[in-house]
Design a protein around this motif. Sequence first.
Motif, PDB file in Angstrom:
ATOM      1  N   ASN A 147      -8.229  -5.737   1.098  1.00 26.05           N
ATOM      2  CA  ASN A 147      -9.198  -4.741   0.416  1.00 26.05           C
ATOM      3  C   ASN A 147      -9.071  -3.174   1.070  1.00 26.05           C
ATOM      4  OD1 ASN A 147     -11.358  -7.395  -0.602  1.00 26.05           O
ATOM      5  ND2 ASN A 147      -9.461  -6.664  -1.434  1.00 26.05           N
ATOM      6  N   SER A 148      -9.234  -2.889   1.705  1.00 30.40           N
ATOM      7  CA  SER A 148      -8.874  -1.539   3.410  1.00 30.40           C
ATOM      8  C   SER A 148      -8.024  -0.874   2.737  1.00 30.40           C
ATOM      9  CB  SER A 148      -9.675  -1.802   4.394  1.00 30.40           C
ATOM     10  OG  SER A 148      -8.605  -3.176   4.873  1.00 30.40           O
ATOM     11  N   ASN A 152       0.803  -1.043   0.424  1.00 24.94           N
ATOM     12  CA  ASN A 152       0.493   0.125   0.056  1.00 24.94           C
ATOM     13  C   ASN A 152       0.856   1.148  -0.348  1.00 24.94           C
ATOM     14  OD1 ASN A 152      -2.110   2.474   1.872  1.00 24.94           O
ATOM     15  ND2 ASN A 152      -2.714   1.259   0.678  1.00 24.94           N
ATOM     16  N   ARG A 208     -13.325  -9.047 -13.929  1.00 23.65           N
ATOM     17  CA  ARG A 208     -12.718  -9.770 -12.293  1.00 23.65           C
ATOM     18  C   ARG A 208     -11.815 -11.114 -13.124  1.00 23.65           C
ATOM     19  NH1 ARG A 208     -16.321 -10.664  -7.182  1.00 23.65           N
ATOM     20  NH2 ARG A 208     -14.577 -11.691  -6.770  1.00 23.65           N
ATOM     21  N   ASP A 232     -10.669 -10.659  -5.568  1.00 20.60           N
ATOM     22  CA  ASP A 232     -10.926 -10.161  -6.559  1.00 20.60           C
ATOM     23  C   ASP A 232     -11.145 -10.257  -7.896  1.00 20.60           C
ATOM     24  OD1 ASP A 232     -11.327  -8.060  -3.906  1.00 20.60           O
ATOM     25  OD2 ASP A 232      -9.696  -8.630  -4.137  1.00 20.60           O
ATOM     26  N   GLN A 260      -9.672 -14.355   5.170  1.00 17.12           N
ATOM     27  CA  GLN A 260     -11.268 -13.408   5.111  1.00 17.12           C
ATOM     28  C   GLN A 260      -9.818 -11.985   5.797  1.00 17.12           C
ATOM     29  OE1 GLN A 260     -13.287 -13.818   2.582  1.00 17.12           O
ATOM     30  NE2 GLN A 260     -13.089 -15.825   2.097  1.00 17.12           N
ATOM     31  N   GLY A 266      -6.470  -1.197  -0.192  1.00 19.14           N
ATOM     32  CA  GLY A 266      -6.886  -0.344  -1.615  1.00 19.14           C
ATOM     33  C   GLY A 266      -5.884  -1.378  -2.424  1.00 19.14           C
ATOM     34  N   SER A 282      -1.229  -2.393  -6.050  1.00 14.74           N
ATOM     35  CA  SER A 282      -2.661  -1.929  -5.890  1.00 14.74           C
ATOM     36  C   SER A 282      -3.414  -3.391  -5.942  1.00 14.74           C
ATOM     37  CB  SER A 282      -3.357  -0.541  -7.219  1.00 14.74           C
ATOM     38  OG  SER A 282      -3.689  -1.268  -8.088  1.00 14.74           O
ATOM     39  N   LYS A 320      -8.037 -10.800   3.605  1.00 17.30           N
ATOM     40  CA  LYS A 320      -8.515 -10.584   1.793  1.00 17.30           C
ATOM     41  C   LYS A 320      -9.510  -9.063   3.109  1.00 17.30           C
ATOM     42  CE  LYS A 320     -11.283 -10.803  -1.760  1.00 17.30           C
ATOM     43  NZ  LYS A 320     -13.134  -9.904  -1.291  1.00 17.30           N
ATOM     44  N   LYS A 321      -9.869  -9.289   3.911  1.00 15.00           N
ATOM     45  CA  LYS A 321     -10.416  -7.640   4.709  1.00 15.00           C
ATOM     46  C   LYS A 321      -8.898  -6.622   4.771  1.00 15.00           C
ATOM     47  CE  LYS A 321     -13.387  -6.870   8.378  1.00 15.00           C
ATOM     48  NZ  LYS A 321     -13.788  -6.524  10.094  1.00 15.00           N
ATOM     49  N   LYS A 379      -5.823  -5.940  -4.331  1.00 12.74           N
ATOM     50  CA  LYS A 379      -7.034  -6.267  -4.864  1.00 12.74           C
ATOM     51  C   LYS A 379      -5.967  -7.538  -5.042  1.00 12.74           C
ATOM     52  CE  LYS A 379      -9.660  -3.980  -8.416  1.00 12.74           C
ATOM     53  NZ  LYS A 379     -10.559  -4.014  -9.392  1.00 12.74           N
TER      54      LYS A 379
END
Length: 437
Positions: free
Chosen positions: A156-157, A31, A288, A240, A149, A159, A36, A152-153, A161
């Motif tokens: 994604n938070s 990040n 996707r 994603d 998960q 930015g 990304s 992934k969380k 993928k």
Amino acid sequence: MPKKGILLHLSHVNRDNETEPFELKLIETLNKSKYSIWQLLPINPPGKYNSPYSALSTFAGDLDLFSKKMEIKGSKDSLEKWVENNDYWVIDWALFNILKSKFDNNEWFTWPDKYKFRSKRALDILRQKNKSKFDELVHDQYTFDKKWQMIKKKANSSGIKLFGDLPFYVAMDSADVWANPKLFDLDKNLNPIKIAGVPPDYFSIKGQIWENPIYNWKEHRQSKFKWWKERIKINEKRFDLLRIDHFRAIVSGWCINYGSANAINGYWKRGPGKTLLKEILKIMPSERIIAEDLGHITKSVKKMIKQFDLKGMRVLQFGYGKDKKNEHHHENIGQNTVCYIGTHDNNTAKGWFKEMELKNPTTTFQSLVHENKISESNCSKKMIEIGMNTNADYFIATIQDIMNLDETYRTNVPGKNEGNWILSFKQEEILTTIKYE
């Protein structure tokens, strides 16, 4: 300018002296470094030759990929609900593992008939006698899902993928084939009739035998592709973006007689085509999906990719042969593509550069080197710059090229069974290189 990503599989991360989860530190570093996308290889338990493309299950996750420092919160109710939602595969996965251990890790098709042919009574008794181990194996998959998960969380938070990889075929020695033999081209003794591979190509003059059984598409159609849809659903939750490896087999796949010495005398067998693709796209939309369209790609495959607005792949290492019209040449790479210098099957940028110099360099390669002032020492950096200046939607660099490593750090050499999938990078080396890249 493409969105920038990194290809780094978690099995290549050295976990020695780890004090906090590397996965979460990596996401923070990506990040801050303006990446990304984080692409991984298949995250299923590796099987033969330790290859993630020959996994023991297309549904189960490899818990060994994750940091032991990653803690999750769960509950009995949460576990029971998860099992209810995943019982279509996790029960068979647990039984498969118990039998693998019972029979010294031998392939399922060598087991005694009552297990090989899945006698319900035999499997019920097995489950009862091994209840604690069965429950542990199911709980491991629940843990895998919870940890994934969490990753992934966090991604994604931040930015980022997550970009996954789905092999088109599955391994013969897998819970998938053992539990669903009718979905594959097997004889009455459950031996493969035909197996998959590719004809002679860039990687091998004799082609490649992959040892994967061919699908029985008639059975898949009758079930309205239920197994395939379940497969896509679990990946839709995990990623994603999703690359379908060997996408061309949806149109037609290379078939080889089981027991053949090489892949030369195979033939192209028609696949399910648009019928399957439409079912996939109901679950995971075209923006996707990345279609791996490398190798022997026909006009009908290209037409399907364009018709359904899928992203294709471009690999710079393929772009500097005799013909500048080559679609992998950096000047010809357009939108709706993902650009790479090389994939997990290719040499590193530095190794490729040395190979090309040793050959009789083509005019297009000489022009590339001259116009961009490329040398062995700066090749990785220059090729990353070139990739980032194409018109692709995404540019993905392997960790080896970001770290400027040579050919001894290849991930995989296609057609070679030993010495692949064994890379190990120190965490600080990865994070520091990305930070200052």
